[in-house]
Design a protein around this motif. Sequence first.
Motif, short mmCIF file in Angstrom:
data_model
loop_
_atom_site.label_atom_id
_atom_site.label_comp_id
_atom_site.label_asym_id
_atom_site.label_seq_id
_atom_site.Cartn_x
_atom_site.Cartn_y
_atom_site.Cartn_z
N MET A 1 -10.41 27.13 -39.24
CA MET A 1 -10.35 26.17 -38.54
C MET A 1 -10.23 25.24 -39.69
O MET A 1 -9.47 25.07 -40.63
N ALA A 2 -10.60 23.69 -39.42
CA ALA A 2 -10.62 22.78 -40.11
C ALA A 2 -11.02 23.00 -41.52
O ALA A 2 -12.06 23.53 -41.77
N GLY A 3 -10.17 22.66 -42.64
CA GLY A 3 -10.50 22.63 -43.94
C GLY A 3 -9.42 23.86 -44.45
O GLY A 3 -9.59 24.12 -45.78
N SER A 4 -9.19 24.87 -43.55
CA SER A 4 -8.20 25.72 -43.91
C SER A 4 -6.67 25.36 -44.14
O SER A 4 -6.12 25.29 -43.14
N ALA A 8 -1.74 25.78 -39.02
CA ALA A 8 -0.71 25.06 -38.77
C ALA A 8 -1.35 23.43 -38.62
O ALA A 8 -2.03 23.38 -37.32
N LEU A 9 -1.60 22.57 -39.57
CA LEU A 9 -2.27 21.33 -39.41
C LEU A 9 -1.16 20.20 -39.20
O LEU A 9 -0.06 20.27 -39.83
N TRP A 10 -1.68 19.07 -38.71
CA TRP A 10 -0.77 18.30 -38.39
C TRP A 10 -1.21 16.81 -38.79
O TRP A 10 -2.82 16.62 -38.56
N SER A 11 -0.80 15.78 -38.85
CA SER A 11 -1.12 14.43 -39.26
C SER A 11 -0.33 13.47 -38.86
O SER A 11 1.00 13.55 -38.46
N SER A 21 -5.59 19.43 -35.15
CA SER A 21 -5.04 20.88 -35.03
C SER A 21 -3.81 20.97 -34.23
O SER A 21 -3.36 22.07 -34.43
N GLY A 22 -3.26 19.84 -33.93
CA GLY A 22 -1.94 20.00 -33.37
C GLY A 22 -1.46 18.58 -32.92
O GLY A 22 -2.22 17.55 -32.79
N PRO A 23 -0.12 18.67 -32.66
CA PRO A 23 0.39 16.92 -32.02
C PRO A 23 -0.35 16.67 -30.84
O PRO A 23 -0.39 15.46 -30.72
N ALA A 24 -0.74 17.58 -29.96
CA ALA A 24 -1.35 17.17 -28.72
C ALA A 24 -2.56 16.52 -28.92
O ALA A 24 -2.77 15.34 -28.18
N LEU A 155 -10.34 17.05 -34.83
CA LEU A 155 -9.48 15.85 -35.60
C LEU A 155 -10.40 15.57 -36.77
O LEU A 155 -11.76 15.80 -36.67
N GLU A 156 -9.76 15.34 -37.69
CA GLU A 156 -10.60 14.95 -38.91
C GLU A 156 -10.13 13.42 -39.34
O GLU A 156 -8.91 13.20 -39.58
#
Length: 221
Positions: A1-4, A8-11, A21-24, A155-156
């Motif tokens: 999950m977050a932090g890994s 496939a992470l998105w900003s 977690s993604g563009p959506a 989201l972070e």
Amino acid sequence: MAGSGRLALWSVAGQGWVRGSGPAVLSRLRDAAVVRPGFLSAAEEEILSGELEPQLRYRRYEYDHWDAAIHGFRETEKSRWSEASRSILQRVQAAAFGPGQTLLSSVHVLDLEPRGYIKPHVDSIKFCGSTIAGLSLLSPSVMRLVHTQEPGEWLELLLEPGSLYILRGSARYDFSHEILRDEESFFGERRVPRGRRISVICRSLPEGMGPGEPGQLPPPC
């Protein structure tokens, strides 16, 4: 999950302080979860922290919040400010709240010790309305939002000292939010060491509440 970092992470393009977690989910929360880094100058940070310190120093850090959402904190409500601080808070109001929104008269001040953290929670609508806006002082931290029904959507937000964060609508009601404890405080591959953190939180008025009505201290944000 977050932090890994291997997922496939998105900003958001050009925004190194928001990742998800993604563009959506980034698109969905583009205007609902906002970070404005550098909102305060170093001098303004000193003005706020200097005004708050005398009020906070005589309070003990607590480890049992009334709804078990927070650990290692002290908090207060503040309605009287110096002229310099009022000017800062007026800028927050202009940046975060619409012309038709009324703010709670008291500002929530939350002081987390270096080992303190806020557990995942969704704010109760009886304490604050559809918008909250917080100034971060002293230490960087990471706020994580996770969808209450789809935990794979997250989201972070990287909250550096002097930054302003804004949560509205869906980010307030459909996602839990938390401040990560020091040992979990990463923004992607970047370690974000936690120190003492003060947040100064403005809130819109809950629906049906008059601006002068007293209430219990709100949930942490």
